[in-house]
Design a protein around this motif. Structure first.
Motif, PDB file in Angstrom:
ATOM      1  N   LYS A 109     -28.913   5.601   2.339  1.00 44.64           N
ATOM      2  CA  LYS A 109     -27.966   6.585   1.806  1.00 44.64           C
ATOM      3  C   LYS A 109     -28.330   7.997   2.248  1.00 44.64           C
ATOM      4  O   LYS A 109     -27.485   8.769   2.708  1.00 44.64           O
ATOM      5  CB  LYS A 109     -27.925   6.484   0.266  1.00 44.64           C
ATOM      6  CG  LYS A 109     -27.556   5.096  -0.243  1.00 44.64           C
ATOM      7  CD  LYS A 109     -27.589   5.001  -1.746  1.00 44.64           C
ATOM      8  CE  LYS A 109     -28.954   5.199  -2.359  1.00 44.64           C
ATOM      9  NZ  LYS A 109     -29.955   4.154  -1.979  1.00 44.64           N
ATOM     10  N   THR A 110     -29.622   8.341   2.082  1.00 46.06           N
ATOM     11  CA  THR A 110     -30.059   9.684   2.485  1.00 46.06           C
ATOM     12  C   THR A 110     -29.910   9.864   3.994  1.00 46.06           C
ATOM     13  O   THR A 110     -29.467  10.915   4.465  1.00 46.06           O
ATOM     14  CB  THR A 110     -31.533   9.901   2.079  1.00 46.06           C
ATOM     15  OG1 THR A 110     -31.633   9.761   0.662  1.00 46.06           O
ATOM     16  CG2 THR A 110     -32.025  11.290   2.486  1.00 46.06           C
ATOM     17  N   THR A 111     -30.271   8.810   4.738  1.00 48.13           N
ATOM     18  CA  THR A 111     -30.141   8.881   6.189  1.00 48.13           C
ATOM     19  C   THR A 111     -28.688   9.121   6.580  1.00 48.13           C
ATOM     20  O   THR A 111     -28.396   9.943   7.461  1.00 48.13           O
ATOM     21  CB  THR A 111     -30.655   7.565   6.819  1.00 48.13           C
ATOM     22  OG1 THR A 111     -31.998   7.344   6.378  1.00 48.13           O
ATOM     23  CG2 THR A 111     -30.614   7.623   8.327  1.00 48.13           C
ATOM     24  N   LEU A 119     -26.363  10.616   4.758  1.00 50.33           N
ATOM     25  CA  LEU A 119     -26.026  12.014   4.441  1.00 50.33           C
ATOM     26  C   LEU A 119     -26.594  12.949   5.504  1.00 50.33           C
ATOM     27  O   LEU A 119     -25.912  13.872   5.966  1.00 50.33           O
ATOM     28  CB  LEU A 119     -26.581  12.390   3.059  1.00 50.33           C
ATOM     29  CG  LEU A 119     -25.900  11.734   1.850  1.00 50.33           C
ATOM     30  CD1 LEU A 119     -26.654  12.080   0.567  1.00 50.33           C
ATOM     31  CD2 LEU A 119     -24.448  12.184   1.738  1.00 50.33           C
ATOM     32  N   ARG A 120     -27.840  12.706   5.910  1.00 50.43           N
ATOM     33  CA  ARG A 120     -28.467  13.583   6.910  1.00 50.43           C
ATOM     34  C   ARG A 120     -27.746  13.498   8.251  1.00 50.43           C
ATOM     35  O   ARG A 120     -27.592  14.510   8.944  1.00 50.43           O
ATOM     36  CB  ARG A 120     -29.934  13.201   7.090  1.00 50.43           C
ATOM     37  CG  ARG A 120     -30.772  13.580   5.887  1.00 50.43           C
ATOM     38  CD  ARG A 120     -32.229  13.734   6.283  1.00 50.43           C
ATOM     39  NE  ARG A 120     -33.000  14.216   5.152  1.00 50.43           N
ATOM     40  CZ  ARG A 120     -34.030  13.567   4.619  1.00 50.43           C
ATOM     41  NH1 ARG A 120     -34.433  12.432   5.141  1.00 50.43           N
ATOM     42  NH2 ARG A 120     -34.670  14.074   3.583  1.00 50.43           N
ATOM     43  N   LEU A 167     -29.804  18.316  -0.826  1.00 54.63           N
ATOM     44  CA  LEU A 167     -30.561  17.082  -0.659  1.00 54.63           C
ATOM     45  C   LEU A 167     -31.943  17.316  -1.256  1.00 54.63           C
ATOM     46  O   LEU A 167     -32.211  18.370  -1.841  1.00 54.63           O
ATOM     47  CB  LEU A 167     -30.622  16.683   0.819  1.00 54.63           C
ATOM     48  CG  LEU A 167     -29.267  16.587   1.554  1.00 54.63           C
ATOM     49  CD1 LEU A 167     -29.439  15.883   2.894  1.00 54.63           C
ATOM     50  CD2 LEU A 167     -28.204  15.874   0.743  1.00 54.63           C
ATOM     51  N   ASP A 168     -32.829  16.377  -1.084  1.00 58.12           N
ATOM     52  CA  ASP A 168     -34.114  16.478  -1.769  1.00 58.12           C
ATOM     53  C   ASP A 168     -35.061  17.472  -1.125  1.00 58.12           C
ATOM     54  O   ASP A 168     -36.059  17.862  -1.721  1.00 58.12           O
ATOM     55  CB  ASP A 168     -34.767  15.091  -1.806  1.00 58.12           C
ATOM     56  CG  ASP A 168     -35.365  14.830  -3.169  1.00 58.12           C
ATOM     57  OD1 ASP A 168     -35.038  15.592  -4.095  1.00 58.12           O
ATOM     58  OD2 ASP A 168     -36.162  13.886  -3.291  1.00 58.12           O
ATOM     59  N   ASP A 169     -34.730  17.885   0.109  1.00 58.89           N
ATOM     60  CA  ASP A 169     -35.690  18.678   0.867  1.00 58.89           C
ATOM     61  C   ASP A 169     -35.409  20.182   0.779  1.00 58.89           C
ATOM     62  O   ASP A 169     -35.778  20.932   1.676  1.00 58.89           O
ATOM     63  CB  ASP A 169     -35.680  18.226   2.331  1.00 58.89           C
ATOM     64  CG  ASP A 169     -34.261  18.164   2.890  1.00 58.89           C
ATOM     65  OD1 ASP A 169     -33.326  18.539   2.161  1.00 58.89           O
ATOM     66  OD2 ASP A 169     -34.104  17.730   4.045  1.00 58.89           O
ATOM     67  N   ASP A 214     -27.707  14.521  -2.893  1.00 57.10           N
ATOM     68  CA  ASP A 214     -28.542  13.321  -2.831  1.00 57.10           C
ATOM     69  C   ASP A 214     -29.214  13.122  -4.184  1.00 57.10           C
ATOM     70  O   ASP A 214     -30.102  13.902  -4.570  1.00 57.10           O
ATOM     71  CB  ASP A 214     -29.592  13.466  -1.720  1.00 57.10           C
ATOM     72  CG  ASP A 214     -30.249  12.126  -1.393  1.00 57.10           C
ATOM     73  OD1 ASP A 214     -29.852  11.102  -1.984  1.00 57.10           O
ATOM     74  OD2 ASP A 214     -31.157  12.110  -0.542  1.00 57.10           O
ATOM     75  N   GLU A 215     -28.785  12.120  -4.896  1.00 55.50           N
ATOM     76  CA  GLU A 215     -29.295  11.817  -6.231  1.00 55.50           C
ATOM     77  C   GLU A 215     -29.428  13.073  -7.090  1.00 55.50           C
ATOM     78  O   GLU A 215     -30.526  13.432  -7.534  1.00 55.50           O
ATOM     79  CB  GLU A 215     -30.637  11.080  -6.119  1.00 55.50           C
ATOM     80  CG  GLU A 215     -30.492   9.740  -5.416  1.00 55.50           C
ATOM     81  CD  GLU A 215     -31.819   9.006  -5.252  1.00 55.50           C
ATOM     82  OE1 GLU A 215     -32.681   9.121  -6.137  1.00 55.50           O
ATOM     83  OE2 GLU A 215     -31.987   8.322  -4.229  1.00 55.50           O
ATOM     84  N   ALA A 233     -25.098  10.517  -2.988  1.00 57.04           N
ATOM     85  CA  ALA A 233     -25.842   9.291  -3.225  1.00 57.04           C
ATOM     86  C   ALA A 233     -26.297   9.334  -4.671  1.00 57.04           C
ATOM     87  O   ALA A 233     -26.726  10.380  -5.163  1.00 57.04           O
ATOM     88  CB  ALA A 233     -27.043   9.211  -2.292  1.00 57.04           C
TER      89      ALA A 233
END
Ligand SMILES: Nc1ncnc2c1ncn2[C@@H]1O[C@H](COP(=O)(O)OP(=O)(O)OP(=O)(O)O)[C@@H](O)[C@H]1O
Length: 224
Positions: free
Chosen positions: A46-48, A50-51, A86-88, A161-162, A192
């Protein structure tokens, strides 16, 4: 009434890491006024995905279009239309929560932004820590600040992302309402999520992303 045409269209998107297939010919559409929820097990990609869509990863194959034109994250007009949490998310260690939002609002052309920053901090219940630097915030407060970055800038397409991660119950309720309102305003949200309650509460349309190793191939299946 006919549905609006898709704002975001992803076709045939594939990605491998070190020879391991993560995504195979994934397709996805998202329309104005829609929350699309990417749902699937840990490691499904999922993250991939989105990226690859927003351009922080290069897909091996596939196309991504925004209103029919190639999605080009290097184009300032595209960046103005697209927000992503996203998470980053990175923070400046020496800027306060207030200063981060102020900077972002100014970068997006809002120079009279004291109210917008104050309002954003109030919306995510961070007014009392406005003068703290991110490193001194709790992890849930940092997540709230990340979400608040989308309140001080324009966008019509939002990637998350989450977003529920580390939020308490009140935070999740606010998030569900925010996503619902964003969709009602004609915006598009692609997120996600592992939180079925959140997905349902914001009226999300579930798109299942399956782990390729478990099913032999990657699939994305739209559930109406
Ligand atoms: N930079 C990378 N190099 C190698 N493998 C990677 C890289 N990034 C992700 N992966 C792998 O790709 C797969 C998909 O990861 P991804 O983070 O996209 O999954 P996800 O569906 O978002 O999972 P989760 O629900 O746990 O967040 C995982 O097996 C992960 O180990």
């Amino acid at each position: 009434m006919s549905q609006p045409s898709a704002r975001l269209v992803v076709t045939g998107l594939s990605k491998t890491y070190g020879g391991r297939r993560i995504l195979l010919e994934v397709g996805l559409e998202a329309r104005p006024g829609e929350v699309v929820a990417l749902v699937g097990p840990n490691g499904a990609g999922k993250t991939t995905l989105l990226r690859c869509i927003i351009g922080t990863e290069d897909p091996d194959a596939g196309t991504v279009t925004l209103d029919g034109a190639r999605f080009d994250e290097s184009d300032p007009a595209t960046r103005r239309r697209v927000a992503a949490v996203l998470d980053d998310l990175a923070w400046f260690p020496d800027l306060t929560a207030w200063e981060h939002l102020d900077l972002l609002a100014r970068a997006h052309g809002d120079d009279e932004n004291d109210d917008i920053v104050d309002d954003a901090l109030a919306a995510v219940r961070l007014s009392h820590v406005a003068d703290q630097v991110p490193g001194t915030l709790s992890s849930g407060q940092r997540r709230r600040l990340g979400l608040a970055t989308t309140l001080v800038r324009p966008f019509d397409l939002l990637f998350l992302d989450e977003p529920e991660q580390r939020l308490d119950e009140a935070g999740r309720e606010w998030l569900a309402g925010y996503l619902r309102r964003s969709a009602a305003d004609g915006r598009t949200v692609v997120m996600a999520s592992h939180d079925a309650t959140l997905v349902e509460a914001c009226g999300g349309r579930v798109v299942t992303i399956d782990a390729p190793d478990e099913v032999g191939e990657v699939s994305s299946e739209d559930r109406p």
